[in-house]
Design a protein around this motif. Sequence first.
Motif, mmCIF file in Angstrom:
data_model
loop_
_atom_site.group_PDB
_atom_site.id
_atom_site.type_symbol
_atom_site.label_atom_id
_atom_site.label_comp_id
_atom_site.label_asym_id
_atom_site.label_seq_id
_atom_site.Cartn_x
_atom_site.Cartn_y
_atom_site.Cartn_z
ATOM 1 N N LEU A 5 0.850 -1.193 0.000
ATOM 2 C CA LEU A 5 0.000 0.000 0.000
ATOM 3 C C LEU A 5 0.885 1.242 0.000
ATOM 4 N N ASP A 6 0.437 2.246 -0.682
ATOM 5 C CA ASP A 6 1.130 3.535 -0.658
ATOM 6 C C ASP A 6 0.102 4.649 -0.790
ATOM 7 N N PRO A 7 0.050 5.569 0.165
ATOM 8 C CA PRO A 7 0.878 5.661 1.366
ATOM 9 C C PRO A 7 0.391 4.713 2.467
ATOM 10 N N ASP A 51 -17.627 -1.436 -1.635
ATOM 11 C CA ASP A 51 -17.993 -0.067 -2.022
ATOM 12 C C ASP A 51 -17.602 0.922 -0.927
ATOM 13 N N ARG A 52 -17.818 0.520 0.307
ATOM 14 C CA ARG A 52 -17.479 1.398 1.429
ATOM 15 C C ARG A 52 -15.963 1.653 1.476
ATOM 16 N N ILE A 53 -15.173 0.595 1.251
ATOM 17 C CA ILE A 53 -13.718 0.754 1.247
ATOM 18 C C ILE A 53 -13.278 1.644 0.084
ATOM 19 N N GLN A 54 -13.827 1.382 -1.096
ATOM 20 C CA GLN A 54 -13.441 2.164 -2.274
ATOM 21 C C GLN A 54 -13.748 3.641 -2.067
ATOM 22 N N SER A 55 -14.880 3.945 -1.454
ATOM 23 C CA SER A 55 -15.257 5.343 -1.216
ATOM 24 C C SER A 55 -14.335 6.014 -0.204
ATOM 25 N N ALA A 56 -13.766 5.223 0.718
ATOM 26 C CA ALA A 56 -12.900 5.797 1.747
ATOM 27 C C ALA A 56 -11.481 6.056 1.249
ATOM 28 N N HIS A 89 -2.468 3.880 -3.632
ATOM 29 C CA HIS A 89 -2.052 2.850 -4.584
ATOM 30 C C HIS A 89 -2.085 1.494 -3.892
ATOM 31 N N LEU A 90 -2.892 0.571 -4.418
ATOM 32 C CA LEU A 90 -3.028 -0.771 -3.868
ATOM 33 C C LEU A 90 -2.399 -1.773 -4.819
ATOM 34 N N LEU A 91 -1.518 -2.615 -4.302
ATOM 35 C CA LEU A 91 -0.867 -3.635 -5.116
ATOM 36 C C LEU A 91 -0.990 -4.983 -4.405
ATOM 37 N N GLY A 92 -1.664 -5.928 -5.068
ATOM 38 C CA GLY A 92 -1.872 -7.246 -4.477
ATOM 39 C C GLY A 92 -3.042 -7.313 -3.534
ATOM 40 N N ILE A 93 -3.783 -6.233 -3.395
ATOM 41 C CA ILE A 93 -4.941 -6.166 -2.517
ATOM 42 C C ILE A 93 -6.041 -5.395 -3.241
ATOM 43 N N THR A 94 -7.278 -5.803 -3.074
ATOM 44 C CA THR A 94 -8.422 -5.130 -3.682
ATOM 45 C C THR A 94 -9.514 -4.937 -2.639
ATOM 46 N N PRO A 95 -10.366 -3.933 -2.818
ATOM 47 C CA PRO A 95 -11.479 -3.771 -1.873
ATOM 48 C C PRO A 95 -12.346 -5.019 -1.743
#
Length: 349
Positions: A35-37, A62-67, A73-79
Amino acid sequence: MHGEYKVPGGKLVVVDLDETDGLLRNVSVSGDFFLDPDEALSRITGAIEGLPRDTAAADIADRIQSALDPMDHLLGITPIGVAIAVRRAVGFALDWDDIDFEVIHGPVVDPMVNVAMDETLTEDVAAGRRKPFMRLWEWNGPQVVMGSFQSYANEINQEGVDRYGITVSRRITGGGAMFMEPGNCVTFSLVVPTALVDGMSFEQSYPFLDQWVLEALAKVGIRATYVPLNDIASDKGKIGGAAQKRWANGFMVHHVTMSYDIDAHKMLEVLRIGKEKIRDKGTRSAVKRVDPMRSQTGLPRSEILDVFYTTFQEKYDAAPGEITAADIAVAQERCRTKFSTYEWTHRIP
């Protein structure tokens, strides 16, 4: 409560949390992702904190994406991956380790019976009469298995069917037609609780359910990947495809057919759609066989089946299972009343 989810092609996501008065509290998200930052992790956990325990995976995602901030930047992880781990933590979704599997090879049956068993054996699993399982098919005659929503007239060349004595059947899942002579394909059916793919779209569930398949292919020397929506391919082209059906009873069937060594000339005389696809590629008269698994591995089909069997057995600690004479009798009766009838096979003329 603790839940884990390995994002297909990504990293492990781990969620630990408590529940108080039906709400999610003390949420912790960890794993080997990037994750960054760093503050993005707090935004993810904050989005989950205080949600009702029964919040659907899509709503959590959806709640995570909105936050998240636009620059996170997410790498290897998705909401949705985090959401699935949350659902597993609270008990609404299952992991592979939660399921007591059997692994089955065969037996050799009439072509139509395999198609019927996708329905009858799933009913047995849903009723608690049988454990979830992976079953490798064997059959004793040439067949074409159409997808549930295909037109008979558009897909089948009746002259070729009659010439070669082909059994034409319609399965319960969607997708395309499969030309299958004994020994020329590797086909399996996987019956699992739909809770195993809780929160996943159909597109996401295909590679998730077939991670073990890619591992088995690697063991026999094929470096394969998933091509959306439902194709398995190597750098030399398509090897096979998958299809699914989910029932309201909480269970689903997922099956895959991969080409071992197919007589392409005969296939073109039996399948109309195959003829058009090959003509489009400009190779209609160039090959007589489609043999991706045989040519890429140099192994007999029996050895490849053994690798598939042992890979599933070892990865998911599956016990050996069997198909009984009673199971076959039930499937044969279902053939008589449904799968072998003109009305079912020609339900889309």
